[in-house]
Design a protein around this motif. Structure first.
Motif, PDB file in Angstrom:
ATOM      1  N   UNK A  15       0.847  -1.171   0.000  1.00 54.27           N
ATOM      2  CA  UNK A  15       0.000   0.000   0.000  1.00 54.27           C
ATOM      3  C   UNK A  15       0.900   1.245   0.000  1.00 54.27           C
ATOM      4  N   UNK A  16       0.624   2.184  -0.892  1.00 51.99           N
ATOM      5  CA  UNK A  16       1.435   3.396  -0.986  1.00 51.99           C
ATOM      6  C   UNK A  16       0.931   4.441   0.004  1.00 51.99           C
ATOM      7  N   UNK A  17       1.731   5.489   0.179  1.00 55.08           N
ATOM      8  CA  UNK A  17       1.315   6.583   1.054  1.00 55.08           C
ATOM      9  C   UNK A  17       0.026   7.212   0.535  1.00 55.08           C
ATOM     10  N   UNK A  18      -0.131   7.227  -0.788  1.00 58.76           N
ATOM     11  CA  UNK A  18      -1.334   7.820  -1.367  1.00 58.76           C
ATOM     12  C   UNK A  18      -2.568   7.000  -0.991  1.00 58.76           C
ATOM     13  N   UNK A  19      -2.392   5.673  -0.837  1.00 64.25           N
ATOM     14  CA  UNK A  19      -3.513   4.842  -0.411  1.00 64.25           C
ATOM     15  C   UNK A  19      -3.925   5.169   1.020  1.00 64.25           C
ATOM     16  N   UNK A  20      -2.977   5.610   1.821  1.00 65.78           N
ATOM     17  CA  UNK A  20      -3.265   5.926   3.205  1.00 65.78           C
ATOM     18  C   UNK A  20      -4.018   7.243   3.355  1.00 65.78           C
ATOM     19  N   UNK A  21      -3.577   8.287   2.629  1.00 67.49           N
ATOM     20  CA  UNK A  21      -4.158   9.618   2.820  1.00 67.49           C
ATOM     21  C   UNK A  21      -4.204  10.379   1.496  1.00 67.49           C
ATOM     22  N   UNK A  22      -5.171  10.087   0.666  1.00 61.93           N
ATOM     23  CA  UNK A  22      -5.263  10.804  -0.607  1.00 61.93           C
ATOM     24  C   UNK A  22      -5.762  12.219  -0.381  1.00 61.93           C
ATOM     25  N   UNK A  23      -5.121  13.193  -0.996  1.00 62.56           N
ATOM     26  CA  UNK A  23      -5.598  14.568  -0.893  1.00 62.56           C
ATOM     27  C   UNK A  23      -5.023  15.382  -2.040  1.00 62.56           C
ATOM     28  N   UNK A  24      -3.855  15.989  -1.827  1.00 65.60           N
ATOM     29  CA  UNK A  24      -3.269  16.831  -2.864  1.00 65.60           C
ATOM     30  C   UNK A  24      -2.948  16.032  -4.117  1.00 65.60           C
ATOM     31  N   UNK A  25      -2.399  14.839  -3.960  1.00 61.95           N
ATOM     32  CA  UNK A  25      -2.085  14.009  -5.124  1.00 61.95           C
ATOM     33  C   UNK A  25      -3.360  13.650  -5.887  1.00 61.95           C
ATOM     34  N   UNK A  26      -4.395  13.302  -5.155  1.00 65.70           N
ATOM     35  CA  UNK A  26      -5.666  12.971  -5.794  1.00 65.70           C
ATOM     36  C   UNK A  26      -6.225  14.187  -6.520  1.00 65.70           C
ATOM     37  N   UNK A  27      -6.169  15.331  -5.888  1.00 63.05           N
ATOM     38  CA  UNK A  27      -6.675  16.554  -6.523  1.00 63.05           C
ATOM     39  C   UNK A  27      -5.932  16.825  -7.822  1.00 63.05           C
ATOM     40  N   UNK A  28      -4.611  16.713  -7.803  1.00 63.80           N
ATOM     41  CA  UNK A  28      -3.816  16.952  -9.011  1.00 63.80           C
ATOM     42  C   UNK A  28      -4.203  15.973 -10.118  1.00 63.80           C
ATOM     43  N   UNK A  29      -4.372  14.720  -9.761  1.00 63.42           N
ATOM     44  CA  UNK A  29      -4.749  13.724 -10.766  1.00 63.42           C
ATOM     45  C   UNK A  29      -6.125  14.027 -11.354  1.00 63.42           C
ATOM     46  N   UNK A  44      -7.072   3.264  -6.194  1.00 63.27           N
ATOM     47  CA  UNK A  44      -7.259   2.714  -4.855  1.00 63.27           C
ATOM     48  C   UNK A  44      -7.991   1.384  -4.886  1.00 63.27           C
ATOM     49  N   UNK A  45      -7.590   0.496  -3.980  1.00 61.62           N
ATOM     50  CA  UNK A  45      -8.257  -0.798  -3.866  1.00 61.62           C
ATOM     51  C   UNK A  45      -9.725  -0.623  -3.480  1.00 61.62           C
ATOM     52  N   UNK A  46     -10.032   0.437  -2.749  1.00 59.85           N
ATOM     53  CA  UNK A  46     -11.401   0.702  -2.312  1.00 59.85           C
ATOM     54  C   UNK A  46     -12.141   1.644  -3.268  1.00 59.85           C
ATOM     55  N   UNK A  47     -11.613   1.854  -4.476  1.00 53.30           N
ATOM     56  CA  UNK A  47     -12.159   2.824  -5.422  1.00 53.30           C
ATOM     57  C   UNK A  47     -13.635   2.699  -5.703  1.00 53.30           C
ATOM     58  N   UNK A  48     -14.157   1.476  -5.743  1.00 53.82           N
ATOM     59  CA  UNK A  48     -15.584   1.295  -6.012  1.00 53.82           C
ATOM     60  C   UNK A  48     -16.443   1.607  -4.788  1.00 53.82           C
ATOM     61  N   UNK A  49     -15.804   1.680  -3.631  1.00 55.54           N
ATOM     62  CA  UNK A  49     -16.543   1.899  -2.384  1.00 55.54           C
ATOM     63  C   UNK A  49     -16.477   3.344  -1.893  1.00 55.54           C
ATOM     64  N   UNK A  50     -16.210   4.257  -2.797  1.00 59.30           N
ATOM     65  CA  UNK A  50     -16.158   5.668  -2.430  1.00 59.30           C
ATOM     66  C   UNK A  50     -17.496   6.317  -2.777  1.00 59.30           C
ATOM     67  N   UNK A  51     -18.077   6.996  -1.790  1.00 62.55           N
ATOM     68  CA  UNK A  51     -19.285   7.784  -2.042  1.00 62.55           C
ATOM     69  C   UNK A  51     -18.826   9.085  -2.687  1.00 62.55           C
ATOM     70  N   UNK A  52     -19.301   9.355  -3.902  1.00 58.56           N
ATOM     71  CA  UNK A  52     -18.879  10.547  -4.641  1.00 58.56           C
ATOM     72  C   UNK A  52     -20.054  11.504  -4.753  1.00 58.56           C
ATOM     73  N   UNK A  53     -19.802  12.737  -4.368  1.00 57.51           N
ATOM     74  CA  UNK A  53     -20.804  13.796  -4.495  1.00 57.51           C
ATOM     75  C   UNK A  53     -20.187  14.887  -5.360  1.00 57.51           C
ATOM     76  N   UNK A  54     -20.861  15.209  -6.455  1.00 53.17           N
ATOM     77  CA  UNK A  54     -20.362  16.223  -7.373  1.00 53.17           C
ATOM     78  C   UNK A  54     -21.450  17.271  -7.564  1.00 53.17           C
ATOM     79  N   UNK A  55     -21.043  18.539  -7.438  1.00 49.66           N
ATOM     80  CA  UNK A  55     -22.009  19.611  -7.638  1.00 49.66           C
ATOM     81  C   UNK A  55     -21.318  20.819  -8.253  1.00 49.66           C
ATOM     82  N   UNK A  56     -22.118  21.794  -8.611  1.00 48.39           N
ATOM     83  CA  UNK A  56     -21.591  23.046  -9.163  1.00 48.39           C
ATOM     84  C   UNK A  56     -21.507  24.063  -8.026  1.00 48.39           C
ATOM     85  N   UNK A  57     -20.812  25.174  -8.257  1.00 46.36           N
ATOM     86  CA  UNK A  57     -20.635  26.154  -7.187  1.00 46.36           C
ATOM     87  C   UNK A  57     -21.916  26.840  -6.735  1.00 46.36           C
TER      88      UNK A  57
END
Length: 156
Positions: free
Chosen positions: A1-15, A71-84
């Motif tokens: 497991x990479x550090x990104x798997x532990x705490x995704x934030x800035x790296x995830x945002x950039x991607x 992420x191994x848990x990628x399918x188990x993420x609740x995603x909420x997307x909205x406009x400003x």
């Protein structure tokens, strides 16, 4: 497991920003959290020519696919997307570049009075608006107490 798997934030945002840029979509704000063992991603996105329901669906599918790869848990993420929203409170300085040409109201300095106009410039930590009288008012970013999008100021 990479550090990104532990705490995704800035790296995830950039991607996600690089992927969504291909769709002319910008991330206005993003949060990623774990609540009761469940991963939650909240994205607020903006596109200069507007975002419709089908755009949100496409963004969701694109983000979901990236999460599944990352992420191994990628399918188990609740995603909420909205406009400003039409009267979004501006929270981050990068938002000024996104909303160029949009109606805005700003409260700055010691005044408790709103200044209304069109966001006309943002550089070197200075925000400029053009009023209905074609007057340009400049505000240093540190002097701004509040700023909100204001659709009543939009021209066109």
């Amino acid at each position: 497991m990479t550090a990104m798997d532990q705490k995704p934030s800035d790296d995830l945002r950039q991607q996600l920003e690089s992927i969504l840029a291909g769709m002319s979509v910008h991330i206005v704000d993003m949060s990623f959290s774990v609540v009761s063992g469940r991963h939650h991603l909240v994205l607020i996105v903006y596109k200069a020519d507007g975002i419709g329901h089908s755009d949100l669906e496409k963004i969701h599918r694109t983000v979901q696919a990236r999460l599944e790869v990352l992420f191994a848990y990628g399918r188990d993420v609740h995603i909420e997307i909205s406009t400003p929203g039409i009267e979004r409170k501006i929270k981050h300085s990068h938002e000024y570049t996104l909303y160029m040409g949009k109606g805005i109201r700003i409260m700055a300095g010691e005044e408790n009075e709103w200044h209304y106009g069109i966001l006309s410039s943002y550089n070197n930590n200075t925000v400029e608006i053009t009023t209905n009288n074609d007057e340009t008012i400049a505000f240093h970013i540190d002097s701004i107490k509040k700023a909100k999008l204001d659709p009543d100021q939009d021209r066109g």
